[in-house]
Scaffold this motif. Structure first.
Motif, PDB file in Angstrom:
ATOM      1  N   CYS A  45       0.863  -0.868  -0.036  1.00  0.00           N
ATOM      2  CA  CYS A  45      -0.020  -0.256  -0.240  1.00  0.00           C
ATOM      3  C   CYS A  45       0.865   1.736  -0.273  1.00  0.00           C
ATOM      4  CB  CYS A  45      -1.159   0.479   1.078  1.00  0.00           C
ATOM      5  SG  CYS A  45      -0.244   0.236   3.227  1.00  0.00           S
ATOM      6  N   GLY A  46       2.294   1.020   0.467  1.00  0.00           N
ATOM      7  CA  GLY A  46       3.287   2.844  -0.095  1.00  0.00           C
ATOM      8  C   GLY A  46       3.657   2.466   1.968  1.00  0.00           C
ATOM      9  N   LYS A  47       3.703   1.474   2.571  1.00  0.00           N
ATOM     10  CA  LYS A  47       4.184   1.937   4.285  1.00  0.00           C
ATOM     11  C   LYS A  47       5.611   1.993   3.869  1.00  0.00           C
ATOM     12  CE  LYS A  47       2.525  -1.715   6.370  1.00  0.00           C
ATOM     13  NZ  LYS A  47       1.869  -2.523   4.703  1.00  0.00           N
ATOM     14  N   SER A  48       6.235   1.677   3.248  1.00  0.00           N
ATOM     15  CA  SER A  48       8.019   1.657   2.981  1.00  0.00           C
ATOM     16  C   SER A  48       8.035   2.691   2.612  1.00  0.00           C
ATOM     17  CB  SER A  48       8.451   0.391   1.929  1.00  0.00           C
ATOM     18  OG  SER A  48       8.412  -0.711   3.530  1.00  0.00           O
ATOM     19  N   THR A  49       7.092   3.786   0.924  1.00  0.00           N
ATOM     20  CA  THR A  49       7.744   5.468   0.017  1.00  0.00           C
ATOM     21  C   THR A  49       7.350   5.885   1.714  1.00  0.00           C
ATOM     22  OG1 THR A  49       6.560   3.614  -1.483  1.00  0.00           O
ATOM     23  CG2 THR A  49       6.590   6.143  -1.309  1.00  0.00           C
ATOM     24  N   LEU A  50       6.046   5.686   2.599  1.00  0.00           N
ATOM     25  CA  LEU A  50       6.189   6.702   3.457  1.00  0.00           C
ATOM     26  C   LEU A  50       6.840   7.048   4.116  1.00  0.00           C
ATOM     27  CD1 LEU A  50       4.455   8.706   4.814  1.00  0.00           C
ATOM     28  CD2 LEU A  50       3.087   7.397   5.883  1.00  0.00           C
ATOM     29  N   ILE A  51       7.891   5.876   4.564  1.00  0.00           N
ATOM     30  CA  ILE A  51       9.699   6.127   5.187  1.00  0.00           C
ATOM     31  C   ILE A  51      10.057   6.757   4.271  1.00  0.00           C
ATOM     32  CG2 ILE A  51      11.101   4.597   6.344  1.00  0.00           C
ATOM     33  CD1 ILE A  51       9.319   2.370   6.836  1.00  0.00           C
ATOM     34  N   LYS A  52      10.365   6.438   3.390  1.00  0.00           N
ATOM     35  CA  LYS A  52      11.565   7.314   2.597  1.00  0.00           C
ATOM     36  C   LYS A  52      10.809   9.038   2.726  1.00  0.00           C
ATOM     37  CE  LYS A  52      12.743   2.942  -0.779  1.00  0.00           C
ATOM     38  NZ  LYS A  52      12.621   2.757  -2.043  1.00  0.00           N
ATOM     39  N   VAL A  53       9.195   9.530   2.528  1.00  0.00           N
ATOM     40  CA  VAL A  53       9.231  10.503   2.645  1.00  0.00           C
ATOM     41  C   VAL A  53       9.675  11.330   3.954  1.00  0.00           C
ATOM     42  CG1 VAL A  53       7.067  11.714   2.278  1.00  0.00           C
ATOM     43  CG2 VAL A  53       7.561  10.397   0.110  1.00  0.00           C
ATOM     44  N   LEU A  54       9.297  10.805   4.985  1.00  0.00           N
ATOM     45  CA  LEU A  54       9.234  10.636   6.012  1.00  0.00           C
ATOM     46  C   LEU A  54      11.006  10.665   6.337  1.00  0.00           C
ATOM     47  CD1 LEU A  54       7.310   8.817   8.646  1.00  0.00           C
ATOM     48  CD2 LEU A  54       7.383  11.142   7.544  1.00  0.00           C
ATOM     49  N   LEU A  55      11.656  10.458   5.467  1.00  0.00           N
ATOM     50  CA  LEU A  55      13.744  10.411   5.754  1.00  0.00           C
ATOM     51  C   LEU A  55      13.443  11.495   4.883  1.00  0.00           C
ATOM     52  CD1 LEU A  55      14.269   6.510   6.646  1.00  0.00           C
ATOM     53  CD2 LEU A  55      13.842   8.416   7.767  1.00  0.00           C
ATOM     54  N   GLY A  56      12.596  12.242   4.201  1.00  0.00           N
ATOM     55  CA  GLY A  56      13.158  12.648   2.773  1.00  0.00           C
ATOM     56  C   GLY A  56      14.635  11.805   1.836  1.00  0.00           C
ATOM     57  N   GLN A  57      14.015  11.068   1.666  1.00  0.00           N
ATOM     58  CA  GLN A  57      14.873   9.858   0.768  1.00  0.00           C
ATOM     59  C   GLN A  57      14.106  10.045  -0.898  1.00  0.00           C
ATOM     60  OE1 GLN A  57      15.855   6.386   2.130  1.00  0.00           O
ATOM     61  NE2 GLN A  57      16.769   7.162   4.180  1.00  0.00           N
TER      62      GLN A  57
ATOM     63  N   ILE B  19       6.494  19.973   2.402  1.00  0.00           N
ATOM     64  CA  ILE B  19       7.373  19.005   3.377  1.00  0.00           C
ATOM     65  C   ILE B  19       8.813  19.753   4.330  1.00  0.00           C
ATOM     66  CG2 ILE B  19       8.801  16.865   3.178  1.00  0.00           C
ATOM     67  CD1 ILE B  19       6.790  16.274   1.318  1.00  0.00           C
ATOM     68  N   LYS B  20       8.142  19.742   4.977  1.00  0.00           N
ATOM     69  CA  LYS B  20       9.480  20.519   6.454  1.00  0.00           C
ATOM     70  C   LYS B  20       9.827  19.054   7.359  1.00  0.00           C
ATOM     71  CE  LYS B  20      10.542  23.951   9.176  1.00  0.00           C
ATOM     72  NZ  LYS B  20       9.647  24.686  10.406  1.00  0.00           N
ATOM     73  N   LEU B  21      11.354  18.610   7.098  1.00  0.00           N
ATOM     74  CA  LEU B  21      12.217  18.258   7.907  1.00  0.00           C
ATOM     75  C   LEU B  21      12.794  18.385   9.310  1.00  0.00           C
ATOM     76  CD1 LEU B  21      13.764  15.878   5.218  1.00  0.00           C
ATOM     77  CD2 LEU B  21      11.923  15.497   5.982  1.00  0.00           C
ATOM     78  N   GLY B  22      12.803  17.649  10.284  1.00  0.00           N
ATOM     79  CA  GLY B  22      13.069  17.926  11.220  1.00  0.00           C
ATOM     80  C   GLY B  22      14.608  18.176  11.308  1.00  0.00           C
ATOM     81  N   THR B  23      15.432  18.883  12.541  1.00  0.00           N
ATOM     82  CA  THR B  23      17.167  19.072  12.660  1.00  0.00           C
ATOM     83  C   THR B  23      17.613  17.551  13.461  1.00  0.00           C
ATOM     84  OG1 THR B  23      16.356  20.590  13.849  1.00  0.00           O
ATOM     85  CG2 THR B  23      16.808  21.342  12.093  1.00  0.00           C
TER      86      THR B  23
END
Length: 647
Positions: free
Chosen positions: A357-369, A377-381
């Motif tokens: 369904c895209g769970k691994s893809t969402l992880i990549k989005v969360l990591l900025g990959q 989208i804003k990534l943390g520091t």
């Protein structure tokens, strides 16, 4: 009626016996769960019953014409073989005929009126009729349909979860009297696990299964058998009853061993007394001491628990991820549609949804990959990520455990201290001898422990666990639960283990399909409440839809009439509705107080370490309170609006 009998079974690989003169009977229709630590020999016992592994001594007897089918622990290998062919092979010779018939039909669709193909079809039809093959063909088609498997797809085109389904189909298609399931829930999504539960409950034969999924065990097992240090003990009844009795037995064993060791120490002191004492010593007492020494040498100690702990880095920024109106698609497949999500430091979020369904893809989005197609989208520091990969790609199968975990170094740094790699690996239940074993020789659970050992050497403040529970024994699984619960950083986890998610996640991102991802506070319990509520709403809407369509023109006319000022005169609230409105604030306050009280309970550090029978009612009531509170607030708003209109 007994369908399998194992008598005086003896089997050893190396010094310690995996099966030490054990006996076991399995009755028709019962559902038996085999539990034990990783490496205890559970999978080997299933292979013994299936005939794949031969005993050193003892016997396995299948009573009458008992048919056995086994679902192995690992999914089948990728190949160019079709799904239909792989499943049909479970039916031996008749399966080969059905494969040929299936292929010949495909040729006929392509070449149409070929005399050779028609002759081949006639020959195969005759052979199938003689072997009662049509009934088996129907069974293959039914199983493929039930598991939603594409008959003509190649095995190479399927993911691990789909390969697991194919293996299950092959086991089910032979219609066995005894079904052996080795970690059947691995790689299956939640809906598939639920389907499997129902399928196993409806199965007419007996089932012997190995599982780490405690919810699966609780829902299915009618008996627990425990394999511990070569011995097999049976515990009729529920899984919770087994846990209680097993704990009591271990405590009794510990007390007995302590008394035994005390007596042995006393006798060793006596035998070492001076010359005068030795002249008068009792020879019978000397023989008894020799027997005590022999018994102590033969004792197999219970394997200790793993000592898992995460090295935590300095804190990340308070904001870890913020996404607004995020959209992402690959071709025709939508992964994220108008996705809105904020992840803050300390959140523990489970990604839940079907395989693919895209769970691994969402992880990549969360990591900025992975870049999104659109959205903000804003990534943390200051993020330091430790990533547990479900495919264990971080482990080289040709290297030893020590070489993999220590990256070839003899010493590792853990929590600021230098430790020898062999000492560190003992915390993860790997002896020095095992630490020098190539990873390819390990069981699934041992590989997971090795990967955790490698992962936890890296200081982190953002922990990503992609299916970490597969193959772990329950003791290690519960310890991992505690680690995740106590972790001070941020956690993203992917798991189909319902209890693991309930015991660790503060919220869930539920993938509902077509790019819709919904955040739900809580775990699987709250997800179930949400899905039940959604299903009820959709059902009510679908039932009312025809009537709404039929009266659409009159509804439109009424609205137009109202706009022109010809609406019916307003009426005051009835006495009953007025009383309901007056009482609602008090009811809402009571619900909020109860909710706050239960939330305080769940926020206690030791809440999720308690028995399921203690935590489950609290979490279930929290889910009910959320619905009741929402309904009360909506009702209050509705009555307030009516009151305003009547003025």
């Amino acid at each position: 009626m007994n369908i399998v009998r194992i008598q005086n079974a003896q089997l050893a690989f190396g010094n310690d016996a995996i099966l030490d003169h054990i006996d076991l009977t399995i009755e028709a229709g019962e559902r038996v769960c085999l539990v034990g630590r990783n490496g205890a020999g559970k999978s080997t016992l299933l292979k013994v019953i299936d005939g794949e592994v031969q005993l050193d001594d003892g016997a396995v007897q299948l009573v009458g014409d008992t048919v056995v089918a086994r679902l192995p622990q690992d999914p089948p290998a990728n190949s160019e073989q079709s799904v239909y062919d792989y499943v049909a092979e479970g039916l031996a010779e008749v399966g080969d005929l059905l494969k040929d018939y299936h292929h010949t039909l495909q040729k006929l669709e392509q070449e149409h009126d070929s005399d050779q193909i028609m002759n081949d079809l006639a020959r195969l039809q005759t052979a199938l009729e003689a072997a009662d093959g049509w009934q088996l063909q129907t069974r293959i088609e039914q199983v493929l349909t039930q598991l939603a498997l594409p008959a003509n797809s190649t095995m190479a085109a399927l993911s691990g979860g789909w390969l697991r389904r194919v293996a299950l189909a092959r086991a089910l298609v032979v219609n066995p009297d005894l079904l052996l399931l080795d970690e059947p829930t691995n790689h299956l999504d939640v809906e598939m696990v639920r389907w499997l539960e129902e399928r196993v409950k409806d199965f007419r034969g007996a089932v012997l299964f190995i599982s780490h999924d405690r919810a699966f065990i609780r829902n299915l097992a009618t008996r627990i058998i425990d394999l511990d240090r070569g011995q097999l003990n049976s515990y009729p009844g529920s899984y919770d009853a087994y846990l209680e009795l097993k704990q009591h037995q271990l405590e009794v064993e510990e007390t007995h061993n302590a008394e035994f060791d005390k007596k042995l120490a006393q006798e060793e002191t006596w035998i070492r007394q001076g010359i005068k004492a030795r002249r008068t010593r009792n020879e019978g007492r000397v023989r008894a001491l020799k027997e005590l020494r022999k018994q102590r040498a033969q004792r197999r100690e219970q394997q200790g628990s793993a000592k898992l702990a995460v090295q935590e880095a300095s804190k990340s920024g308070k904001l870890v991820f913020d996404g607004s109106d995020v959209n992402l698609a690959f071709g025709d497949k939508t992964i994220l549609r108008q996705f809105e999500f904020t992840l803050q430091r300390g959140d523990k979020v489970a990604l839940v949804g079907p395989n693919g369904c895209g769970k691994s893809t969402l992880i990549k989005v969360l990591l900025g990959q992975q870049a999104a197609d659109s959205g903000q989208i804003k990534l943390g520091t200051h993020l330091q990520v430790a990533y547990f990969d479900q495919h264990r790609a971080q482990l080289d199968p040709n290297l030893t455990i020590a070489e993999n975990v220590g990256d070839g170094k003899q010493d590792v740094t853990y929590n600021g201290k230098t430790r020898h790699i062999l000492s560190y690996l003992q915390d993860f239940l790997f002896s020095p001898k095992q630490a020098r074993t190539p990873v390819r020789a390990l069981s699934g659970g041992e590989r997971n422990r090795a990967l955790l050992a490698k992962l936890f050497l890296t200081p982190s403040n953002f922990l990503i666990l992609d299916e970490p529970t597969n193959d772990l024994d329950i003791d290690t699984l519960e310890l991992l639960e505690q680690i995740v619960a106590d972790y001070q950083g941020t956690v993203i986890l992917v798991s189909h283990d319902r209890e693991f998610v309930d015991n660790t996640a503060t919220s869930v991102l539920l993938f509902e399909g077509e790019g819709k991802v919904t955040e739900i506070v809580g775990g699987f319990t709250e997800v179930n409440h949400y899905l039940s509520q959604t299903a009820g709403t959709n059902s009510a809407a679908s039932k009312s839809q025809p009537a709404a369509s039929a009266s659409s023109s009159s509804t439109l006319a009424s609205k137009e009439s109202a706009n022109k000022g010809s609406a019916a005169p307003r009426k005051k609230l009835s006495y009953k509705l007025q009383r309901e409105l007056e009482q609602l604030p008090q009811r809402i306050e009571a619900l909020e107080q109860e909710q706050e009280h239960l939330q305080q309970q769940t926020s206690q550090a030791d809440f999720f370490t308690q028995q399921h029978s203690v935590t489950a009612p609290v979490l279930e009531r929290l889910g009910e309170l959320e619905q009741e509170l929402m309904a009360a607030l909506e009702r209050w708003d509705e009555l307030e609006n009516l009151q305003q209109e009547s003025r």
